[in-house]
Design an enzyme around this catalytic site. Sequence first.
Site, PDB file in Angstrom:
ATOM      1  N   LEU A 114       0.667  -1.127   0.274  1.00 48.37           N
ATOM      2  CA  LEU A 114       0.314   0.188   0.342  1.00 48.37           C
ATOM      3  C   LEU A 114       0.712   1.201  -0.400  1.00 48.37           C
ATOM      4  O   LEU A 114       1.950   1.502   0.539  1.00 48.37           O
ATOM      5  CB  LEU A 114      -0.870   0.342   1.700  1.00 48.37           C
ATOM      6  CG  LEU A 114      -2.505  -1.322   0.748  1.00 48.37           C
ATOM      7  CD1 LEU A 114      -2.565  -0.828   2.881  1.00 48.37           C
ATOM      8  CD2 LEU A 114      -2.452  -0.666  -0.176  1.00 48.37           C
ATOM      9  N   LEU A 163       0.626  -6.020   0.616  1.00 44.32           N
ATOM     10  CA  LEU A 163      -0.041  -6.689  -0.452  1.00 44.32           C
ATOM     11  C   LEU A 163      -0.036  -6.874  -1.397  1.00 44.32           C
ATOM     12  O   LEU A 163       0.074  -7.704  -2.512  1.00 44.32           O
ATOM     13  CB  LEU A 163      -1.092  -5.708  -0.460  1.00 44.32           C
ATOM     14  CG  LEU A 163      -2.576  -5.370  -1.400  1.00 44.32           C
ATOM     15  CD1 LEU A 163      -3.295  -6.570  -1.129  1.00 44.32           C
ATOM     16  CD2 LEU A 163      -2.782  -4.064  -1.356  1.00 44.32           C
ATOM     17  N   ASP A 194      -3.875  -7.684   4.862  1.00 46.92           N
ATOM     18  CA  ASP A 194      -4.925  -8.156   3.409  1.00 46.92           C
ATOM     19  C   ASP A 194      -4.460  -8.757   2.862  1.00 46.92           C
ATOM     20  O   ASP A 194      -3.896  -9.963   2.847  1.00 46.92           O
ATOM     21  CB  ASP A 194      -4.948  -6.788   3.202  1.00 46.92           C
ATOM     22  CG  ASP A 194      -3.517  -5.969   3.376  1.00 46.92           C
ATOM     23  OD1 ASP A 194      -2.550  -7.601   2.763  1.00 46.92           O
ATOM     24  OD2 ASP A 194      -2.932  -5.294   2.730  1.00 46.92           O
TER      25      ASP A 194
END
EC number: 4.2.1.-
Length: 309
Positions: A114, A163, A194
């Site tokens: 991110l 991620l 995530d």
Amino acid sequence: MDALTANGTTTLQTSVTGVTAGKRKFIDDRRDQPFDKRLRFSVRQTESAYRYRDIVVRKQDGFTHILLSTKSSENNSLNPEVMKEVQSALSTAAADDSKLVLLSAVGSVFCCGLDFIYFIRRLTDDRKRESTKMAEAIRNFVNTFIQFKKPIIVAVNGPAIGLGASILPLCDVVWANEKAWFQTPYTTFGQSPDGCSTVMFPKIMGGASANEMLLGGRKLTAQEACGKGLVSQVFWPGTFTQEVMVRVKELASCSPVVLEESKALVRCNMKLELEQANERECEVLKKIWGSAQGMDSMLKYLQRKIDEF
């Protein structure tokens, strides 16, 4: 919504500036690699008519090649704009005659996860709203990978973080450059996992190793990642692109029906479980990011990055 104090805003601005400078140094240290320069030149010369800002899409014989090459973020990190472009390219590949998708990156970094610089700047305006928007962006991005019916092959040329690493098990084959490494230091970031990593990491590497990565932020070399099932094969840096392209072209010569149906058989019992995991993870992220404690954790992370540089 809790308001940031003047000192908090100043700290945030300083943190963002410092980490941005640090990221630029990270890139500059790797710009002298001849392999990456040749790759960048090749991409510029042969990219297709598909035009994006943060990715390059090349329509090849039998497959679509999507390369992360971000302009709106550094180190191929993911913000909503980058994620939407990847989703758009995947949607096009799903509908055209591509038999599979090859996902890779331009430069020496695969994906740094991110884009915290993008995100934290917006959190100062409205934490609840921006947390919800970012969680929604991640949910849609990850669901695109879960629901994609054609094979996705990933060529990891360098670091895959957060991620950028957690989406790899949602793809079908992962080939890595010997110099690549993998890390999901979520607790260091001040966030929860995530990319369905809470389900897929334990499935592929066992609970103990998954916890080392998701809770302890353990960094894996390419060979270690291969040994744990996160990576399919590891190739020598000097011939990485050639090795990948030979294998992708072999796959692309197969029947599209056989490829798609084979993937469906492998993943038939996983789709609902993954969608539910993605929903749970994004709800927790939204809760953490929307809290004063979550903001404080991210600010502390940014300050540590400044101190490192």
